[in-house]
Design an enzyme around this catalytic site. Structure first.
Site, PDB file in Angstrom:
ATOM      1  N   TYR A 236      83.888 -36.350 -34.910  1.00  0.00           N
ATOM      2  CA  TYR A 236      82.626 -35.657 -35.182  1.00  0.00           C
ATOM      3  C   TYR A 236      82.372 -35.555 -36.686  1.00  0.00           C
ATOM      4  O   TYR A 236      81.351 -36.026 -37.188  1.00  0.00           O
ATOM      5  CB  TYR A 236      82.672 -34.266 -34.519  1.00  0.00           C
ATOM      6  CG  TYR A 236      81.594 -33.320 -34.982  1.00  0.00           C
ATOM      7  CD1 TYR A 236      80.241 -33.594 -34.754  1.00  0.00           C
ATOM      8  CD2 TYR A 236      81.907 -32.125 -35.650  1.00  0.00           C
ATOM      9  CE1 TYR A 236      79.243 -32.718 -35.177  1.00  0.00           C
ATOM     10  CE2 TYR A 236      80.917 -31.253 -36.062  1.00  0.00           C
ATOM     11  CZ  TYR A 236      79.590 -31.548 -35.833  1.00  0.00           C
ATOM     12  OH  TYR A 236      78.608 -30.686 -36.256  1.00  0.00           O
ATOM     13  N   LYS A 240      79.617 -37.548 -38.959  1.00  0.00           N
ATOM     14  CA  LYS A 240      78.603 -36.747 -39.664  1.00  0.00           C
ATOM     15  C   LYS A 240      78.656 -37.078 -41.166  1.00  0.00           C
ATOM     16  O   LYS A 240      77.626 -37.144 -41.831  1.00  0.00           O
ATOM     17  CB  LYS A 240      78.847 -35.244 -39.469  1.00  0.00           C
ATOM     18  CG  LYS A 240      78.559 -34.706 -38.096  1.00  0.00           C
ATOM     19  CD  LYS A 240      77.101 -34.654 -37.711  1.00  0.00           C
ATOM     20  CE  LYS A 240      76.310 -33.517 -38.298  1.00  0.00           C
ATOM     21  NZ  LYS A 240      74.931 -33.445 -37.767  1.00  0.00           N
TER      22      LYS A 240
HETATM   23  N1  LIG Z   1      76.977 -25.447 -33.584  1.00  0.00           N
HETATM   24  C1  LIG Z   1      77.627 -25.333 -34.728  1.00  0.00           C
HETATM   25  O1  LIG Z   1      78.441 -24.422 -34.909  1.00  0.00           O
HETATM   26  C2  LIG Z   1      77.329 -26.307 -35.853  1.00  0.00           C
HETATM   27  C3  LIG Z   1      78.018 -26.127 -37.061  1.00  0.00           C
HETATM   28  C4  LIG Z   1      77.729 -26.966 -38.118  1.00  0.00           C
HETATM   29  C5  LIG Z   1      76.774 -27.944 -37.985  1.00  0.00           C
HETATM   30  N2  LIG Z   1      76.124 -28.109 -36.802  1.00  0.00           N
HETATM   31  C6  LIG Z   1      75.095 -29.149 -36.714  1.00  0.00           C
HETATM   32  O2  LIG Z   1      73.883 -28.514 -36.330  1.00  0.00           O
HETATM   33  C7  LIG Z   1      73.090 -29.415 -35.568  1.00  0.00           C
HETATM   34  C8  LIG Z   1      72.663 -28.741 -34.292  1.00  0.00           C
HETATM   35  O3  LIG Z   1      73.809 -28.350 -33.577  1.00  0.00           O
HETATM   36  P1  LIG Z   1      73.697 -27.597 -32.188  1.00  0.00           P
HETATM   37  O4  LIG Z   1      74.789 -26.608 -32.156  1.00  0.00           O
HETATM   38  O5  LIG Z   1      72.300 -27.187 -31.967  1.00  0.00           O
HETATM   39  O6  LIG Z   1      74.069 -28.782 -31.204  1.00  0.00           O
HETATM   40  P2  LIG Z   1      73.761 -28.932 -29.635  1.00  0.00           P
HETATM   41  O7  LIG Z   1      73.417 -27.613 -29.041  1.00  0.00           O
HETATM   42  O8  LIG Z   1      74.890 -29.702 -29.084  1.00  0.00           O
HETATM   43  O9  LIG Z   1      72.454 -29.834 -29.611  1.00  0.00           O
HETATM   44  C9  LIG Z   1      72.468 -31.181 -29.980  1.00  0.00           C
HETATM   45  C10 LIG Z   1      71.078 -31.721 -29.802  1.00  0.00           C
HETATM   46  O10 LIG Z   1      71.049 -33.107 -30.209  1.00  0.00           O
HETATM   47  C11 LIG Z   1      70.397 -33.850 -29.202  1.00  0.00           C
HETATM   48  N3  LIG Z   1      70.824 -35.245 -29.190  1.00  0.00           N
HETATM   49  C12 LIG Z   1      72.086 -35.720 -29.041  1.00  0.00           C
HETATM   50  N4  LIG Z   1      72.060 -37.065 -29.052  1.00  0.00           N
HETATM   51  C13 LIG Z   1      70.763 -37.439 -29.212  1.00  0.00           C
HETATM   52  C14 LIG Z   1      70.109 -38.688 -29.291  1.00  0.00           C
HETATM   53  N5  LIG Z   1      70.787 -39.844 -29.215  1.00  0.00           N
HETATM   54  N6  LIG Z   1      68.769 -38.698 -29.468  1.00  0.00           N
HETATM   55  C15 LIG Z   1      68.073 -37.544 -29.530  1.00  0.00           C
HETATM   56  N7  LIG Z   1      68.640 -36.322 -29.451  1.00  0.00           N
HETATM   57  C16 LIG Z   1      69.971 -36.283 -29.286  1.00  0.00           C
HETATM   58  C17 LIG Z   1      70.796 -33.150 -27.907  1.00  0.00           C
HETATM   59  O11 LIG Z   1      69.930 -33.578 -26.895  1.00  0.00           O
HETATM   60  P3  LIG Z   1      70.369 -33.625 -25.340  1.00  0.00           P
HETATM   61  O12 LIG Z   1      69.932 -32.293 -24.798  1.00  0.00           O
HETATM   62  O13 LIG Z   1      69.621 -34.770 -24.801  1.00  0.00           O
HETATM   63  O14 LIG Z   1      71.862 -33.809 -25.305  1.00  0.00           O
HETATM   64  C18 LIG Z   1      70.589 -31.701 -28.337  1.00  0.00           C
HETATM   65  O15 LIG Z   1      69.235 -31.378 -28.326  1.00  0.00           O
HETATM   66  C19 LIG Z   1      73.932 -30.660 -35.364  1.00  0.00           C
HETATM   67  O16 LIG Z   1      73.514 -31.634 -36.294  1.00  0.00           O
HETATM   68  C20 LIG Z   1      75.341 -30.203 -35.671  1.00  0.00           C
HETATM   69  O17 LIG Z   1      76.116 -31.259 -36.173  1.00  0.00           O
HETATM   70  C21 LIG Z   1      76.376 -27.309 -35.723  1.00  0.00           C
END
Ligand SMILES: NC(=O)c1ccc[n+]([C@@H]2O[C@H](COP(=O)([O-])OP(=O)(O)OC[C@H]3O[C@@H](n4cnc5c(N)ncnc54)[C@H](OP(=O)(O)O)[C@@H]3O)[C@@H](O)[C@H]2O)c1
Length: 498
Positions: A236, A240
């Site tokens: 991951y 990223k």
């Molecule tokens: N959560 C954390 O603690 C955390 C910490 C640091 C950074 N981040 C970053 O924050 C961002 C959002 O994280 P999150 O927690 O909201 O993640 P999440 O709940 O897992 O959501 C991921 C989103 O990306 C979409 N996605 C995945 N593959 C895709 C594709 N090929 N085309 C279009 N959409 C796609 C998913 O759609 P589907 O519904 O179709 O799967 C979902 O809407 C990410 O970039 C992550 O790396 C998160």
């Protein structure tokens, strides 16, 4: 600098990842505070327009998160939503983001003012081909799409603070340059080569005629192998990091901001405290403890758990977006578009405090077991390094497991269930340790000089109402109050449910 709400008025925003936790928080906040935003294009993975619409209805606006917006608009909610939100079937891993309808694509290129790329696969051990396609190639596809948007003011990409790998000391908001690695190696890191290697590995596995399950498992191992080769702890964060490198190449021709959140937790305040979706980051361990399934933790008690509530992160994203679109900061200052959004520098909380609060919460508010009884938990054992952890696992699990395996073969009716359950528990602990080791033994502190400068700029320019509405100052968090009265109850209500 324009005021934030004024800036958002009449803007067209493309959001990727809106079915995710963060993406829908962003859409909700903007619709709530600036209903005169022109529209959102929500890129959703779906085979056609109808399915994209269905996903938007059930996985975005249908969520409790939207209750305030729903209440405000009452019977006009549906027409408000259909005027403001356009679901677009697509996929970031495809060229043109998989938007196949030519007219729609051209309309998007003409209309879009802002792009927020939040789409990602957040599975630490994702298949290498999948993670590369979404987290690295996906970013490049978004950049190429952005280059065609004639009036684009901002491409805001959501990365992660952990692109630094297992860094130590104060980690600054510095750009990752193409080809950069985190450990000395004779091989050069080249994104194109990684794409080719992943494709070649997949072809080789398919040629062997093995099952899809085995192929998936080998592709996952391959990701870890490549990540470790260049110094990252998992697929991951490695992919990223390559995603950031892809953006870096275009920073002179595109207005970009890279947001690097640490561990995102439930909302602190807006639209209501405690909203969260899915078991993420530290919560898997916290819930495992609350369920009585985890009684031993591998963690340095002094390790700083860098967390940031989701709504504060959204505020930081919006303020950064407006500040950079208005060119508030000199372009000549290097790395001024990279933001660590976390708490470890300004309001640190250690693992031992988190553990204490979680123990106290689940003792007073126990989870209920399947047979309807409150689950009693113990404080458990904290092992502060890998050697003590290995000894513990040997004595506590491996030796008794071997004994149980023999007994279950000899007396299956008496010992089989016990053996299977113990094995499950062992596998759970091992898997969680593998996942979280780099974070619970993490020795870094995320410097957030750029974020602090952004807060100062906001205080200088906006009135106190807006500064409050877009607060992202981690210093205001009272961790004990937030965790015990907001976050853990939120996890219980929205994630564990029953
Ligand atoms: N959560 C954390 O603690 C955390 C910490 C640091 C950074 N981040 C970053 O924050 C961002 C959002 O994280 P999150 O927690 O909201 O993640 P999440 O709940 O897992 O959501 C991921 C989103 O990306 C979409 N996605 C995945 N593959 C895709 C594709 N090929 N085309 C279009 N959409 C796609 C998913 O759609 P589907 O519904 O179709 O799967 C979902 O809407 C990410 O970039 C992550 O790396 C998160």
């Amino acid at each position: 600098m324009e005021n934030i709400q004024h800036f958002l008025e009449s803007k067209t925003i493309l959001v990727t990842g809106s079915t995710g936790f963060l993406g829908k928080l962003l859409v909700e906040k903007i619709l709530r505070i600036q209903p005169n935003v022109k529209k959102f294009y929500l890129l959703l993975r779906a085979p056609d327009g109808d399915s994209a619409m269905q996903r938007m209805q059930s996985e975005v606006v249908g969520k409790e998160l939207f209750k305030d917006v729903r209440k405000k608009w009452g019977k006009d909610f549906d027409s408000f939503i259909s005027e403001k939100l356009i679901p677009v079937p697509g996929d970031v891993s495809s060229q043109n983001l998989g938007v196949e309808e030519v007219n729609l694509r051209e309309e998007m290129w003409k209309d879009i003012d802002i792009i927020v790329n939040s789409a990602a696969t957040t599975d630490f051990y994702e298949r290498y081909d999948t993670a590369l396609n979404i987290n690295s190639m996906g970013v490049l596809n978004v950049v190429k799409f952005a280059m065609k948007c004639v009036k684009l003011k901002m491409l805001l990409h959501v990365s992660t603070a952990y692109v630094c790998g297992e860094g130590e000391g104060v980690i600054v908001e510095r750009e990752l340059y193409p080809g950069q690695t985190l450990r000395a190696t004779s091989s050069k890191l080249d994104f194109e080569i990684e794409m080719k290697l992943a494709a070649q590995k997949l072809d080789d596995l398919r040629a062997q005629g093995i099952s899809e399950a085995l192929i998936a498992s080998d592709m996952k191992d391959f990701g870890i192998q490549r990540a470790k080769k260049f110094g990252w702890p998992n697929t991951y964060v490695f992919t990223k990091a390559m995603g950031e490198m892809c953006i870096g190449q275009y920073k002179d021709s595109l207005p970009t901001v890279i947001i690097r959140p640490t561990m995102i937790t439930s909302t602190y305040n807006e639209p209501f405290p405690g909203w969260i979706e899915g078991l993420r980051t530290i919560d898997s361990v916290v819930v495992g403890h609350g369920k009585g399934k985890i009684t031993c933790f591998l963690a340095d008690p002094a390790c700083i758990m860098d967390m940031i509530p989701g709504d504060m992160l959204i505020n930081a994203m919006i303020v950064a977006m407006v500040a950079h679109a208005n060119q508030c900061f000199s372009k000549s200052t290097k790395n001024n578009n990279i933001y660590h959004v976390g708490s470890s520098l300004r309001n640190p909380i250690s693992f031992s405090m988190l553990h204490q609060f979680s123990y106290s919460y689940f003792t007073k508010n126990p989870l209920i077991s399947m047979d309807g009884k409150p689950i009693k938990i113990t404080k458990g054992t904290v092992l502060s390094n890998m050697p003590t952890f290995r000894i513990y696992m040997l004595i506590r699990y491996l030796l008794p497991l071997q004994m149980l395996q023999l007994l279950s073969k000899a007396f299956p009716s008496s010992f089989r269930d016990l053996y299977v359950n113990s094995m499950r528990k062992f596998n759970l602990v091992t898997r969680l340790v593998q996942l979280y080791k780099p974070y619970v033994l993490f020795k870094g502190i995320f410097d957030d000089t750029n974020s602090e400068r952004l807060r100062e700029k906001a205080r200088e320019i906006f009135n106190y109402v807006e500064v409050d509405l877009f607060n992202f100052d981690p210093k205001c968090i009272d961790w004990k109050d937030y965790l015990i009265n907001i976050h853990f109850p939120g996890v219980k209500k929205f994630v564990i449910k029953k």
